[in-house]
Design an enzyme around this catalytic site. Sequence first.
Site, PDB file in Angstrom:
ATOM      1  N   TRP A 156      38.106  48.873  33.516  1.00  0.00           N
ATOM      2  CA  TRP A 156      38.317  48.918  34.961  1.00  0.00           C
ATOM      3  C   TRP A 156      38.145  50.323  35.524  1.00  0.00           C
ATOM      4  O   TRP A 156      38.611  50.600  36.619  1.00  0.00           O
ATOM      5  CB  TRP A 156      39.725  48.389  35.295  1.00  0.00           C
ATOM      6  CG  TRP A 156      39.854  46.915  35.125  1.00  0.00           C
ATOM      7  CD1 TRP A 156      39.021  45.951  35.620  1.00  0.00           C
ATOM      8  CD2 TRP A 156      40.887  46.225  34.422  1.00  0.00           C
ATOM      9  NE1 TRP A 156      39.476  44.702  35.265  1.00  0.00           N
ATOM     10  CE2 TRP A 156      40.626  44.839  34.534  1.00  0.00           C
ATOM     11  CE3 TRP A 156      42.013  46.621  33.713  1.00  0.00           C
ATOM     12  CZ2 TRP A 156      41.429  43.863  33.961  1.00  0.00           C
ATOM     13  CZ3 TRP A 156      42.818  45.653  33.154  1.00  0.00           C
ATOM     14  CH2 TRP A 156      42.530  44.284  33.271  1.00  0.00           C
ATOM     15  N   HIS A 180      41.992  45.356  40.749  1.00  0.00           N
ATOM     16  CA  HIS A 180      42.456  43.972  40.717  1.00  0.00           C
ATOM     17  C   HIS A 180      43.653  43.845  41.660  1.00  0.00           C
ATOM     18  O   HIS A 180      44.163  44.856  42.154  1.00  0.00           O
ATOM     19  CB  HIS A 180      42.796  43.518  39.297  1.00  0.00           C
ATOM     20  CG  HIS A 180      43.700  44.445  38.529  1.00  0.00           C
ATOM     21  ND1 HIS A 180      44.177  44.165  37.280  1.00  0.00           N
ATOM     22  CD2 HIS A 180      44.243  45.663  38.853  1.00  0.00           C
ATOM     23  CE1 HIS A 180      44.948  45.157  36.856  1.00  0.00           C
ATOM     24  NE2 HIS A 180      44.998  46.069  37.784  1.00  0.00           N
ATOM     25  N   ARG A 206      35.085  47.471  41.781  1.00  0.00           N
ATOM     26  CA  ARG A 206      34.784  47.850  40.397  1.00  0.00           C
ATOM     27  C   ARG A 206      33.425  48.519  40.304  1.00  0.00           C
ATOM     28  O   ARG A 206      32.585  48.348  41.191  1.00  0.00           O
ATOM     29  CB  ARG A 206      34.785  46.601  39.496  1.00  0.00           C
ATOM     30  CG  ARG A 206      36.167  46.022  39.373  1.00  0.00           C
ATOM     31  CD  ARG A 206      36.302  45.075  38.217  1.00  0.00           C
ATOM     32  NE  ARG A 206      37.624  44.474  38.288  1.00  0.00           N
ATOM     33  CZ  ARG A 206      38.018  43.459  37.567  1.00  0.00           C
ATOM     34  NH1 ARG A 206      37.184  42.922  36.688  1.00  0.00           N
ATOM     35  NH2 ARG A 206      39.234  42.972  37.691  1.00  0.00           N
ATOM     36  N   GLN A 220      39.928  38.738  44.971  1.00  0.00           N
ATOM     37  CA  GLN A 220      40.735  38.035  43.970  1.00  0.00           C
ATOM     38  C   GLN A 220      41.933  37.392  44.656  1.00  0.00           C
ATOM     39  O   GLN A 220      42.311  37.776  45.760  1.00  0.00           O
ATOM     40  CB  GLN A 220      41.281  39.024  42.932  1.00  0.00           C
ATOM     41  CG  GLN A 220      40.293  39.406  41.861  1.00  0.00           C
ATOM     42  CD  GLN A 220      40.943  40.197  40.728  1.00  0.00           C
ATOM     43  OE1 GLN A 220      42.078  40.639  40.818  1.00  0.00           O
ATOM     44  NE2 GLN A 220      40.199  40.379  39.651  1.00  0.00           N
ATOM     45  N   VAL A 263      50.103  40.945  30.199  1.00  0.00           N
ATOM     46  CA  VAL A 263      50.596  39.593  29.862  1.00  0.00           C
ATOM     47  C   VAL A 263      50.637  39.415  28.347  1.00  0.00           C
ATOM     48  O   VAL A 263      49.911  40.082  27.609  1.00  0.00           O
ATOM     49  CB  VAL A 263      49.703  38.478  30.481  1.00  0.00           C
ATOM     50  CG1 VAL A 263      49.908  38.355  31.964  1.00  0.00           C
ATOM     51  CG2 VAL A 263      48.241  38.678  30.128  1.00  0.00           C
ATOM     52  N   ALA A 317      51.471  34.823  35.361  1.00  0.00           N
ATOM     53  CA  ALA A 317      50.656  35.458  36.406  1.00  0.00           C
ATOM     54  C   ALA A 317      49.205  35.074  36.172  1.00  0.00           C
ATOM     55  O   ALA A 317      48.818  34.734  35.042  1.00  0.00           O
ATOM     56  CB  ALA A 317      50.812  36.971  36.351  1.00  0.00           C
TER      57      ALA A 317
HETATM   58  C1  FA5 Z   1      41.813  40.713  36.117  1.00  0.00           C
HETATM   59  O1  FA5 Z   1      41.407  41.343  37.084  1.00  0.00           O
HETATM   60  C2  FA5 Z   1      43.284  40.530  35.891  1.00  0.00           C
HETATM   61  N1  FA5 Z   1      44.024  41.379  36.795  1.00  0.00           N
HETATM   62  C3  FA5 Z   1      43.619  39.079  36.072  1.00  0.00           C
HETATM   63  C4  FA5 Z   1      44.970  38.714  35.600  1.00  0.00           C
HETATM   64  C5  FA5 Z   1      46.022  38.636  36.520  1.00  0.00           C
HETATM   65  C6  FA5 Z   1      45.172  38.446  34.260  1.00  0.00           C
HETATM   66  C7  FA5 Z   1      47.279  38.305  36.079  1.00  0.00           C
HETATM   67  C8  FA5 Z   1      46.426  38.099  33.804  1.00  0.00           C
HETATM   68  C9  FA5 Z   1      47.462  38.024  34.732  1.00  0.00           C
HETATM   69  P1  FA5 Z   1      39.446  39.979  35.283  1.00  0.00           P
HETATM   70  O2  FA5 Z   1      38.893  41.340  35.146  1.00  0.00           O
HETATM   71  O3  FA5 Z   1      39.021  39.000  34.274  1.00  0.00           O
HETATM   72  O4  FA5 Z   1      41.010  40.010  35.274  1.00  0.00           O
HETATM   73  O5  FA5 Z   1      39.077  39.441  36.736  1.00  0.00           O
HETATM   74  C10 FA5 Z   1      39.610  38.220  37.231  1.00  0.00           C
HETATM   75  C11 FA5 Z   1      38.526  37.426  37.950  1.00  0.00           C
HETATM   76  O6  FA5 Z   1      37.953  38.203  38.989  1.00  0.00           O
HETATM   77  C12 FA5 Z   1      37.361  37.059  37.050  1.00  0.00           C
HETATM   78  O7  FA5 Z   1      37.642  35.900  36.322  1.00  0.00           O
HETATM   79  C13 FA5 Z   1      36.249  36.837  38.053  1.00  0.00           C
HETATM   80  O8  FA5 Z   1      36.300  35.541  38.615  1.00  0.00           O
HETATM   81  C14 FA5 Z   1      36.583  37.843  39.137  1.00  0.00           C
HETATM   82  N2  FA5 Z   1      35.751  39.038  38.996  1.00  0.00           N
HETATM   83  C15 FA5 Z   1      35.902  40.066  38.139  1.00  0.00           C
HETATM   84  N3  FA5 Z   1      34.966  40.999  38.311  1.00  0.00           N
HETATM   85  C16 FA5 Z   1      34.164  40.563  39.324  1.00  0.00           C
HETATM   86  C17 FA5 Z   1      33.004  41.084  39.991  1.00  0.00           C
HETATM   87  N4  FA5 Z   1      32.477  42.251  39.673  1.00  0.00           N
HETATM   88  N5  FA5 Z   1      32.457  40.350  40.977  1.00  0.00           N
HETATM   89  C18 FA5 Z   1      32.997  39.162  41.337  1.00  0.00           C
HETATM   90  N6  FA5 Z   1      34.093  38.613  40.762  1.00  0.00           N
HETATM   91  C19 FA5 Z   1      34.674  39.304  39.762  1.00  0.00           C
END
Ligand code: FA5
Length: 349
Positions: A156, A180, A206, A220, A263, A317
């Site tokens: 990240w 996030h 990001r 998100q 988590v 979460a």
């Molecule tokens: C997270 O951001 C964690 N904070 C989620 C989480 C929350 C986990 C609470 C556990 C408990 P991740 O990096 O996988 O996780 O992103 C979550 C979702 O955001 C992804 O599944 C995707 O649907 C979306 N996402 C991530 N990066 C991008 C991007 N660059 N463009 C569009 N959607 C994205």
Amino acid sequence: MIDDVAQKLANIKTKAVAEFFSLQNDAEIEKWRVKYLGRKGALSALFEEIGKFRTEERQYLGKAANELKKELEEKLRAASDRTKSHGKGEESFDETAPGIPVPRGTKHPLTQFTDRICAVFTSMGFEIVEDREVEKVEYNFDKLNMPDNHPARDMWDTFYIKSQIPPANGMFHEVVLRTHTSPVQLRAMETRKPPVRLVVPGRCYRHDATDASHETGFYQLEGLVIDKGVSVANMIYVLDSVLKRLFGNFVKIRIRPSFFPFVEPGHEIDMSCMICEQKGCSVCSKTGWLEMMGSGMVHPVVLNNMGVDSELYTGFAFGMGIDRLMMLYYGVDDIRLSYSGDLRFLKQF
Ligand code: FA5
């Protein structure tokens, strides 16, 4: 002299055209016609003069005068069409006629879809919470069990903003565009006590390379449930119900073990790709599945950072990508369309 007549022609043209634009009603149009095109009008007088010239000169001047005559007749037709379509000048303006509708915009598809998800969660007793997009590193990482130099931060690594005042350790990277919505778990718990059930829609940033399913700015929806005796089974039930209520009972979800420092245990939730019906397309990277959210049981360290007794309470979460859910819902095959400002796209919603 031929030059005098040519000059007269040019003068008539300039005056006639200038006057034409101020014509308001039929009476004024008629006056203008008589003045320039009538039997005793300016052009007739000029034709008479031209008739006195020698053959070649007469031909040359006659051609120019005829062209001007045609142009003025054309204008005359346009002027009477104009007054016809407006009724007969100002007096006939109908103030009771219905107005011309002003085109109205609609909410952006992402906003419409966010409202939709929030409505589903609200109906299940969740509270909607919003918070800042420019976040302290402490909340984006440290308090979520990702201390400085934790390898999970790399994933990240993001848009840092230099703070105005150098912190004591000499590092300037104090503030980030949040990567996030998870920091809002901590922010929300600063003013709440368990039991809590809340969701947080919001924008994240990001350094990802953009493609059909990745953007550098995207949305998100974070979820947080804390109570006594909350388990993974409750989490699966809630997420499965929400996705089924959004997309229909036919949706399939897939739960994979995953790692997020905040988590334990952690999961990745995928949903069947409805764009290609799991045949494989650019959105699902030809896998038939779309990664929809990260989830898991809130880590005891994070519960303690929230001021919640981890011996007494448990919680789950999740963080879902609103863009990708919206794309599946409407059948949009490229995330970049959402941010393109292209009206051909936006007018479809
Ligand atoms: C997270 O951001 C964690 N904070 C989620 C989480 C929350 C986990 C609470 C556990 C408990 P991740 O990096 O996988 O996780 O992103 C979550 C979702 O955001 C992804 O599944 C995707 O649907 C979306 N996402 C991530 N990066 C991008 C991007 N660059 N463009 C569009 N959607 C994205």
